[in-house]
Design a protein around this motif. Sequence first.
Motif, mmCIF file in Angstrom:
data_model
loop_
_atom_site.group_PDB
_atom_site.id
_atom_site.type_symbol
_atom_site.label_atom_id
_atom_site.label_comp_id
_atom_site.label_asym_id
_atom_site.label_seq_id
_atom_site.Cartn_x
_atom_site.Cartn_y
_atom_site.Cartn_z
ATOM 1 N N MET A 1 28.554 33.919 48.830
ATOM 2 C CA MET A 1 28.258 35.198 47.609
ATOM 3 C C MET A 1 29.622 35.648 47.337
ATOM 4 S SD MET A 1 25.080 35.741 46.975
ATOM 5 C CE MET A 1 24.865 37.058 46.388
ATOM 6 N N ARG A 2 30.398 35.938 48.121
ATOM 7 C CA ARG A 2 31.725 36.244 47.723
ATOM 8 C C ARG A 2 32.536 35.391 46.717
ATOM 9 N NH1 ARG A 2 37.399 36.888 50.722
ATOM 10 N NH2 ARG A 2 38.174 38.326 49.307
ATOM 11 N N THR A 3 32.242 34.110 46.906
ATOM 12 C CA THR A 3 32.922 33.265 45.832
ATOM 13 C C THR A 3 32.135 33.244 44.464
ATOM 14 O OG1 THR A 3 33.375 31.760 47.718
ATOM 15 C CG2 THR A 3 33.413 30.865 45.425
ATOM 16 N N LEU A 4 31.062 33.511 44.512
ATOM 17 C CA LEU A 4 30.054 33.618 43.436
ATOM 18 C C LEU A 4 30.457 34.859 42.745
ATOM 19 C CD1 LEU A 4 27.920 32.540 41.566
ATOM 20 C CD2 LEU A 4 26.414 33.678 42.989
ATOM 21 N N ARG A 5 30.680 35.808 43.282
ATOM 22 C CA ARG A 5 31.184 37.087 42.708
ATOM 23 C C ARG A 5 32.316 37.211 41.944
ATOM 24 N NH1 ARG A 5 28.791 39.801 47.419
ATOM 25 N NH2 ARG A 5 30.882 39.740 48.358
ATOM 26 N N ILE A 6 33.331 36.570 42.649
ATOM 27 C CA ILE A 6 34.694 36.500 42.064
ATOM 28 C C ILE A 6 34.660 35.390 40.815
ATOM 29 C CG2 ILE A 6 37.086 35.710 42.426
ATOM 30 C CD1 ILE A 6 36.600 36.556 45.358
ATOM 31 N N ALA A 7 33.886 34.519 40.931
ATOM 32 C CA ALA A 7 33.814 33.428 39.922
ATOM 33 C C ALA A 7 33.093 33.827 38.747
ATOM 34 C CB ALA A 7 33.339 32.182 40.426
ATOM 35 N N ALA A 8 32.155 34.792 38.990
ATOM 36 C CA ALA A 8 31.329 35.351 37.846
ATOM 37 C C ALA A 8 32.190 36.251 37.082
ATOM 38 C CB ALA A 8 30.284 35.979 38.478
ATOM 39 N N GLY A 9 32.774 37.173 37.746
ATOM 40 C CA GLY A 9 33.944 37.889 37.211
ATOM 41 C C GLY A 9 34.898 37.196 36.338
ATOM 42 N N VAL A 10 35.568 36.267 36.822
ATOM 43 C CA VAL A 10 36.709 35.733 36.113
ATOM 44 C C VAL A 10 36.051 34.962 34.748
ATOM 45 C CG1 VAL A 10 38.268 33.600 36.291
ATOM 46 C CG2 VAL A 10 38.020 35.246 38.055
ATOM 47 N N GLU A 11 34.871 34.373 35.244
ATOM 48 C CA GLU A 11 34.003 33.807 33.903
ATOM 49 C C GLU A 11 33.874 34.733 32.612
ATOM 50 O OE1 GLU A 11 30.128 31.132 32.903
ATOM 51 O OE2 GLU A 11 30.039 32.481 34.625
ATOM 52 N N ALA A 12 33.344 35.718 33.071
ATOM 53 C CA ALA A 12 33.038 36.609 31.869
ATOM 54 C C ALA A 12 34.390 37.492 31.524
ATOM 55 C CB ALA A 12 32.230 37.913 32.651
ATOM 56 N N PHE A 13 35.474 37.757 32.289
ATOM 57 C CA PHE A 13 36.574 38.331 31.881
ATOM 58 C C PHE A 13 37.153 37.144 30.659
ATOM 59 C CE2 PHE A 13 41.341 38.757 32.214
ATOM 60 C CZ PHE A 13 41.291 39.957 31.571
ATOM 61 N N SER A 14 37.532 35.881 31.250
ATOM 62 C CA SER A 14 37.986 34.912 30.708
ATOM 63 C C SER A 14 37.431 34.578 29.300
ATOM 64 C CB SER A 14 38.240 33.544 31.337
ATOM 65 O OG SER A 14 36.961 33.301 31.548
ATOM 66 N N LEU A 15 36.041 34.914 29.226
ATOM 67 C CA LEU A 15 35.238 34.683 28.079
ATOM 68 C C LEU A 15 35.549 35.650 26.932
ATOM 69 C CD1 LEU A 15 33.141 33.163 26.163
ATOM 70 C CD2 LEU A 15 31.367 34.800 27.295
ATOM 71 N N VAL A 16 35.696 36.892 27.489
ATOM 72 C CA VAL A 16 36.158 38.132 26.754
ATOM 73 C C VAL A 16 37.505 37.984 26.226
ATOM 74 C CG1 VAL A 16 36.676 40.359 26.646
ATOM 75 C CG2 VAL A 16 34.631 39.927 27.853
ATOM 76 N N ALA A 17 38.500 37.478 27.184
ATOM 77 C CA ALA A 17 39.807 37.157 26.545
ATOM 78 C C ALA A 17 39.899 35.994 25.585
ATOM 79 C CB ALA A 17 40.715 36.581 27.837
ATOM 80 N N LEU A 18 39.088 35.099 25.537
ATOM 81 C CA LEU A 18 39.206 33.970 24.576
ATOM 82 C C LEU A 18 38.390 34.302 23.256
ATOM 83 C CD1 LEU A 18 37.995 30.909 26.911
ATOM 84 C CD2 LEU A 18 39.909 31.161 25.569
ATOM 85 N N LEU A 19 37.551 35.449 23.349
ATOM 86 C CA LEU A 19 36.989 35.892 22.151
ATOM 87 C C LEU A 19 37.769 36.924 21.372
ATOM 88 C CD1 LEU A 19 33.185 36.215 23.206
ATOM 89 C CD2 LEU A 19 34.273 34.581 21.506
ATOM 90 N N ALA A 20 38.457 37.578 22.134
ATOM 91 C CA ALA A 20 39.334 38.545 21.712
ATOM 92 C C ALA A 20 40.691 37.825 20.943
ATOM 93 C CB ALA A 20 39.956 39.621 22.790
ATOM 94 N N ASN A 21 41.215 36.982 21.701
ATOM 95 C CA ASN A 21 42.176 36.169 21.022
ATOM 96 C C ASN A 21 41.857 35.335 19.624
ATOM 97 O OD1 ASN A 21 44.868 34.631 21.025
ATOM 98 N ND2 ASN A 21 43.704 32.858 21.703
ATOM 99 N N LEU A 22 40.535 35.039 19.882
ATOM 100 C CA LEU A 22 40.052 34.320 18.523
ATOM 101 C C LEU A 22 39.798 35.036 17.467
ATOM 102 C CD1 LEU A 22 38.666 31.552 17.558
ATOM 103 C CD2 LEU A 22 36.566 32.541 18.225
#
Length: 83
Positions: A1-22
């Motif tokens: 579960m810890r891996t899932l929590r970290i990866a979910a946060g990175v996935e959401a944050f990276s999507l926000v960063a990509l959209l902000a850059n776009l």
Amino acid sequence: MRTLRIAAGVEAFSLVALLANLLTTHTPAVSSLVGPLHGTAYLVVFAATWQVSNAAMSGTRWAAAVPGVGGLLALRRLRSEGA
């Protein structure tokens, strides 16, 4: 579960960063760095969800397949089942 929590946060944050850059500067260096990070986080979310034993019956695995927010959806479904 810890891996899932970290990866979910990175996935959401990276999507926000990509959209902000776009939407702002569209800097190729940001896309080159964050794009593969987002893809890797997506794959880790998907793999980590398949490792959770109680995810099979609830449809949580299908929720994890949603690009961008699948990890957060999977975590929410797993928490609601555990409560």
